[in-house]
Each structure stands twice: as structure tokens, then as C-alpha cells.
Design a protein around this motif. Structure first.
Motif, PDB file in Angstrom:
ATOM      1  N   LEU A  15       0.827  -1.201   0.000  1.00  0.00           N
ATOM      2  CA  LEU A  15       0.000   0.000   0.000  1.00  0.00           C
ATOM      3  C   LEU A  15       0.865   1.256   0.000  1.00  0.00           C
ATOM      4  CD1 LEU A  15      -2.981   1.012   0.386  1.00  0.00           C
ATOM      5  CD2 LEU A  15      -2.503   0.993   2.831  1.00  0.00           C
ATOM      6  N   TYR A  16       0.510   2.211  -0.860  1.00  0.00           N
ATOM      7  CA  TYR A  16       1.180   3.509  -0.894  1.00  0.00           C
ATOM      8  C   TYR A  16       0.251   4.537  -0.256  1.00  0.00           C
ATOM      9  CZ  TYR A  16       4.287   1.626  -4.538  1.00  0.00           C
ATOM     10  OH  TYR A  16       5.204   0.893  -5.246  1.00  0.00           O
ATOM     11  N   ARG A  17       0.764   5.308   0.701  1.00  0.00           N
ATOM     12  CA  ARG A  17       0.007   6.393   1.318  1.00  0.00           C
ATOM     13  C   ARG A  17       0.824   7.675   1.187  1.00  0.00           C
ATOM     14  NH1 ARG A  17      -5.115   5.553   1.895  1.00  0.00           N
ATOM     15  NH2 ARG A  17      -5.249   7.040   3.588  1.00  0.00           N
ATOM     16  N   VAL A  18       0.142   8.809   1.149  1.00  0.00           N
ATOM     17  CA  VAL A  18       0.781  10.107   0.999  1.00  0.00           C
ATOM     18  C   VAL A  18       0.241  11.036   2.085  1.00  0.00           C
ATOM     19  CG1 VAL A  18       1.036  12.100  -0.543  1.00  0.00           C
ATOM     20  CG2 VAL A  18       1.001   9.789  -1.503  1.00  0.00           C
ATOM     21  N   SER A  19       1.116  11.791   2.720  1.00  0.00           N
ATOM     22  CA  SER A  19       0.710  12.772   3.720  1.00  0.00           C
ATOM     23  C   SER A  19       0.006  13.934   3.016  1.00  0.00           C
ATOM     24  CB  SER A  19       1.945  13.282   4.473  1.00  0.00           C
ATOM     25  OG  SER A  19       1.647  14.480   5.153  1.00  0.00           O
ATOM     26  N   THR A  20      -1.204  14.241   3.457  1.00  0.00           N
ATOM     27  CA  THR A  20      -1.959  15.345   2.862  1.00  0.00           C
ATOM     28  C   THR A  20      -1.231  16.670   3.085  1.00  0.00           C
ATOM     29  OG1 THR A  20      -4.023  14.144   3.211  1.00  0.00           O
ATOM     30  CG2 THR A  20      -4.203  16.508   2.819  1.00  0.00           C
ATOM     31  N   ALA A  21      -0.656  16.871   4.261  1.00  0.00           N
ATOM     32  CA  ALA A  21       0.083  18.111   4.548  1.00  0.00           C
ATOM     33  C   ALA A  21       1.273  18.245   3.601  1.00  0.00           C
ATOM     34  CB  ALA A  21       0.537  18.134   6.002  1.00  0.00           C
ATOM     35  N   ASP A  22       2.004  17.149   3.359  1.00  0.00           N
ATOM     36  CA  ASP A  22       3.141  17.184   2.428  1.00  0.00           C
ATOM     37  C   ASP A  22       2.666  17.516   1.017  1.00  0.00           C
ATOM     38  OD1 ASP A  22       4.836  16.519   4.507  1.00  0.00           O
ATOM     39  OD2 ASP A  22       5.191  14.454   3.824  1.00  0.00           O
ATOM     40  N   LEU A  23       1.543  16.937   0.610  1.00  0.00           N
ATOM     41  CA  LEU A  23       0.988  17.203  -0.720  1.00  0.00           C
ATOM     42  C   LEU A  23       0.646  18.681  -0.848  1.00  0.00           C
ATOM     43  CD1 LEU A  23      -0.163  16.349  -3.488  1.00  0.00           C
ATOM     44  CD2 LEU A  23      -2.310  15.843  -2.292  1.00  0.00           C
ATOM     45  N   MET A  24      -0.005  19.235   0.157  1.00  0.00           N
ATOM     46  CA  MET A  24      -0.387  20.642   0.101  1.00  0.00           C
ATOM     47  C   MET A  24       0.842  21.553   0.036  1.00  0.00           C
ATOM     48  SD  MET A  24      -3.763  20.671   2.514  1.00  0.00           S
ATOM     49  CE  MET A  24      -4.240  22.342   2.104  1.00  0.00           C
ATOM     50  N   LYS A  25       1.912  21.175   0.725  1.00  0.00           N
ATOM     51  CA  LYS A  25       3.158  21.960   0.657  1.00  0.00           C
ATOM     52  C   LYS A  25       3.727  21.937  -0.753  1.00  0.00           C
ATOM     53  CE  LYS A  25       4.441  21.313   5.461  1.00  0.00           C
ATOM     54  NZ  LYS A  25       5.286  20.562   6.392  1.00  0.00           N
ATOM     55  N   VAL A  26       3.746  20.752  -1.373  1.00  0.00           N
ATOM     56  CA  VAL A  26       4.260  20.631  -2.748  1.00  0.00           C
ATOM     57  C   VAL A  26       3.425  21.486  -3.706  1.00  0.00           C
ATOM     58  CG1 VAL A  26       4.486  19.019  -4.685  1.00  0.00           C
ATOM     59  CG2 VAL A  26       5.367  18.395  -2.451  1.00  0.00           C
ATOM     60  N   LEU A  27       2.131  21.578  -3.438  1.00  0.00           N
ATOM     61  CA  LEU A  27       1.237  22.373  -4.276  1.00  0.00           C
ATOM     62  C   LEU A  27       1.286  23.862  -3.938  1.00  0.00           C
ATOM     63  CD1 LEU A  27      -1.830  19.971  -4.386  1.00  0.00           C
ATOM     64  CD2 LEU A  27      -0.235  20.462  -6.248  1.00  0.00           C
ATOM     65  N   GLY A  28       2.097  24.228  -2.928  1.00  0.00           N
ATOM     66  CA  GLY A  28       2.240  25.623  -2.559  1.00  0.00           C
ATOM     67  C   GLY A  28       1.091  26.168  -1.736  1.00  0.00           C
ATOM     68  N   MET A  29       0.392  25.285  -1.048  1.00  0.00           N
ATOM     69  CA  MET A  29      -0.751  25.706  -0.231  1.00  0.00           C
ATOM     70  C   MET A  29      -0.351  25.754   1.226  1.00  0.00           C
ATOM     71  SD  MET A  29      -3.688  23.380  -1.882  1.00  0.00           S
ATOM     72  CE  MET A  29      -4.275  23.649  -3.527  1.00  0.00           C
ATOM     73  N   ASP A  30      -0.810  26.778   1.920  1.00  0.00           N
ATOM     74  CA  ASP A  30      -0.567  26.902   3.357  1.00  0.00           C
ATOM     75  C   ASP A  30      -1.522  25.949   4.066  1.00  0.00           C
ATOM     76  OD1 ASP A  30      -0.217  27.611   5.996  1.00  0.00           O
ATOM     77  OD2 ASP A  30      -0.716  29.719   5.713  1.00  0.00           O
ATOM     78  N   VAL A  31      -0.967  24.988   4.791  1.00  0.00           N
ATOM     79  CA  VAL A  31      -1.766  23.958   5.455  1.00  0.00           C
ATOM     80  C   VAL A  31      -2.739  24.577   6.440  1.00  0.00           C
ATOM     81  CG1 VAL A  31      -1.656  21.893   6.892  1.00  0.00           C
ATOM     82  CG2 VAL A  31       0.067  22.266   5.144  1.00  0.00           C
ATOM     83  N   GLY A  32      -2.388  25.679   7.090  1.00  0.00           N
ATOM     84  CA  GLY A  32      -3.263  26.314   8.073  1.00  0.00           C
ATOM     85  C   GLY A  32      -4.293  27.255   7.477  1.00  0.00           C
ATOM     86  N   GLU A  33      -4.167  27.539   6.192  1.00  0.00           N
ATOM     87  CA  GLU A  33      -5.068  28.463   5.514  1.00  0.00           C
ATOM     88  C   GLU A  33      -6.447  27.831   5.367  1.00  0.00           C
ATOM     89  OE1 GLU A  33      -5.067  30.448   1.103  1.00  0.00           O
ATOM     90  OE2 GLU A  33      -3.163  29.899   1.988  1.00  0.00           O
ATOM     91  N   ARG A  34      -7.496  28.617   5.485  1.00  0.00           N
ATOM     92  CA  ARG A  34      -8.871  28.127   5.330  1.00  0.00           C
ATOM     93  C   ARG A  34      -9.478  28.711   4.077  1.00  0.00           C
ATOM     94  NH1 ARG A  34      -9.313  23.733   7.462  1.00  0.00           N
ATOM     95  NH2 ARG A  34     -11.472  23.848   6.897  1.00  0.00           N
ATOM     96  N   ALA A  35     -10.214  27.873   3.362  1.00  0.00           N
ATOM     97  CA  ALA A  35     -10.928  28.359   2.170  1.00  0.00           C
ATOM     98  C   ALA A  35     -12.158  29.138   2.606  1.00  0.00           C
ATOM     99  CB  ALA A  35     -11.344  27.181   1.293  1.00  0.00           C
ATOM    100  N   SER A  36     -12.527  30.157   1.825  1.00  0.00           N
ATOM    101  CA  SER A  36     -13.732  30.916   2.180  1.00  0.00           C
ATOM    102  C   SER A  36     -14.913  30.462   1.364  1.00  0.00           C
ATOM    103  CB  SER A  36     -13.518  32.404   1.995  1.00  0.00           C
ATOM    104  OG  SER A  36     -12.546  32.732   1.069  1.00  0.00           O
TER     105      SER A  36
END
Length: 72
Positions: A51-72
């Protein structure tokens, strides 16, 4: 699989399957598994048996997204 929005990514659990991460990155199934096998997937892979799993926080960092940021 449809492309993912910022909100979709925020709603994901802490780890996700390889195909969900690949979708967010715009990578197809065959290429995603090839990159994972070769140790070249753009996000760190967590391997549990076959099984391959990926950290969502790591993915968001690679995509240039601030993990603590909230969508409006």
C-alpha cells in the motif's frame, strides 16, 4: 477522477491513497505507480506493505498551499 479544489484538499484525511495524490498533481495512474516504485513521486510516499500512502500536509506543501489556511 475530477480535478481537486483547494477546499477538496482541505477536507482530506491526514493521509491519502496514491491515486488521490496523483489526481491533485495531475498525474495519471500508470505514471504515478511508476514514480512511486522508482522513488521519484513528487511527494514523500509512506509504504505499508503493498500500500502507498501520501501525507496530505506534504501534498499541500508541494502544491504551494498553506496547510493552516482556510478556504472561504
Amino acid at each position: 477522477m475530477k480535478s481537486m479544489t483547494f477546499r477538496d484538499l482541505q477536507d482530506l484525511p491526514p493521509t491519502i491513497d496514491l491515486m488521490t495524490a496523483a489526481c491533485a498533481l495531475g498525474i495519471g495512474r500508470s505514471k504515478a505507480y511508476q514514480l512511486a516504485r522508482d522513488g521519484e513521486f513528487p511527494v514523500r510516499i509512506i509504504r505499508i506493505g503493498d500500500l502507498y500512502r501520501v501525507s496530505t500536509a506534504d501534498l499541500m506543501k508541494v502544491l504551494g498551499m498553506d496547510v493552516g489556511e482556510r478556504a472561504s
